[in-house]
Design a protein around this motif. Sequence first.
Motif, short mmCIF file in Angstrom:
data_model
loop_
_atom_site.label_atom_id
_atom_site.label_comp_id
_atom_site.label_asym_id
_atom_site.label_seq_id
_atom_site.Cartn_x
_atom_site.Cartn_y
_atom_site.Cartn_z
N ASN A 261 1.39 -6.90 39.68
CA ASN A 261 0.87 -8.14 40.25
C ASN A 261 -0.34 -7.85 41.15
OD1 ASN A 261 0.46 -10.65 41.46
ND2 ASN A 261 2.41 -10.66 42.56
N ASN A 273 2.31 -14.37 42.37
CA ASN A 273 1.02 -13.99 41.77
C ASN A 273 -0.02 -15.07 42.13
OD1 ASN A 273 1.70 -16.14 40.12
ND2 ASN A 273 1.63 -14.99 38.20
N THR A 279 6.88 -13.47 39.68
CA THR A 279 6.88 -12.94 38.30
C THR A 279 8.24 -12.38 37.92
OG1 THR A 279 6.08 -10.77 38.99
CG2 THR A 279 4.40 -12.39 38.35
#
Length: 410
Positions: A261, A273, A279
Motif C-alpha cells: 500500500n 489506501n 486493503t
Amino acid sequence: MKPSSKHLLLYLIIVFIFLGCSSVKTVPFENYVDTKTKKTHAQVIKTYNLENKGVYVSNEFDCARLNGVKQLNDSTAVLDIYPENSPINNSAYFAFKAWSNTPKDFYFEFKYPIGYKHRYVPKVKRNNVWKAVDSSQIFRNDSIVTVKLSLDKEPIVVAAQELQSSKDVKKWYTNLIKGKEDYVRLESFGSTTLGRNLPVLDIYRGNPEGKELIVLLTRQHPPEVTGFFAFQEFLKTVLGDSALSEEFLNTYRVLAFPIMNPDGVDLGHWRHNANGVDTNRDWSKYNQPEIKQAVKYITEKVKQDKNKIVLGLDFHSTWHDVFYTNKIRENTTFPNFIDDWFTALEKEIPGYKVNEASGNSTKPVSKGWFLYGHNAVGITYEIGDKTPKDKIKRMGRVSATEMMKILIKR
Ligand SMILES: [Zn+2]
C-alpha cells in the motif's frame, strides 16, 4: 465474410480468451466487507510558522501526518492529527518535522478527533538516527498527551514509528537483491490509484515449473512498520548465502511483496489506501487496485508454472507480538506446519513463548484468502508496536530459518 470482418472476429475471440484466462476467482467469506472506494480528506501540505516564536512545524515530506497547528502559549502548540477517513482503527499515526531559529525546549500536545486516542510512543530522528522519546519527556493529563522536544535550527522528524516511505523500501530491496539476480527477479505487479509502482520479488533457483509457492506480504497498513522490520529480516534470511537457502530455493518459489500500500504509506495514512479502503478486507472481490493486481499476478504465476500455494505470511503490527492463524488445518496443503513451526521457534529462541490466536477468518483478510482460495496455510504475522528491534530481527531470522528447515524436510 469479408477478410476484414474475419480478422475482427478472430481478434474478438482472442480478446475473450485472454480476458477469460486473466480473470481471477473471487473467494467468498462469511462476512463480506464493502471495499468500494470511499471519500478521504487530504491534509494541507505546508510549513507552519509559529507566530513570533521562531518555531516551525511541517508536513512537507513523504509519510507526514499533520492536519493543523495551533499555538497555545509561549512554549506549547497543539497538533491536530486526523485519520484519512472514518470509521477506522485507532492507529493514531502522526509524523511531522520541527525546528527553531534558536535552541529551545518546546511542548507539542497531540489532538485527535473524538473517539480516537494517542497510541504510539513518539520517535525522533536526529542526525539520521531514530530514538524513542524518553518517558520523562512525555506528559499525560487524562487522555491528552504532550511531548517535550529540544529544538534547534536542524529539523528533527517526530513520528509514531520510524518512517519507511516507498522510496526507502525501494532503496532497501534494490540493495538486498544486488548480486542475487540469478535467483531473484524484481518485477512490478501493477500500479496504485496515484500511479505508484507495486513491486514484487519472484524468487527461485532453476526452473519455476511445478514448485510449491510461499507468498510474503507486508505494509497493507501504513503505520505497521515493526511488522515490516520482521519481513525485512525474514526475506534477508531466505535470500542469504547459506546452504539452507540454496536448497530451499531449489525446491520452493517465493513471491515477496515488500509494500502492498505505497499510496497509504507515503500519504501518512492511519490504515487505508488512497481510495480510503482497508486493503486487508478486500481479499474477496478485489475492488481495490492493490489487491486486484496482486491476486491476478499470483494467479497467473501459479497457472503458468503449475505452482501450488502452500503458505502465505502477511506481516503486520499490533499492540503485542501475536500469530493469527486459521483453525482449519486438516486437509490443507500442510496440516502440521503451524505446530512444527511454533515448536521450533520456542526451541530456538531461549525463553520465547509463541502467542497464537487461532480463529477462522470470517472477514476477507489475506490469511482467509490463502485458506479458502488455495487451501493453503495462512498466517497474519504480527509484531508489537513496542517490540525492540533486536527482538524483531531475531524473530524474523529464526522464523525464516525454521520455515525453510520444515519445508525442506517435508
Ligand atoms: Zn495490520
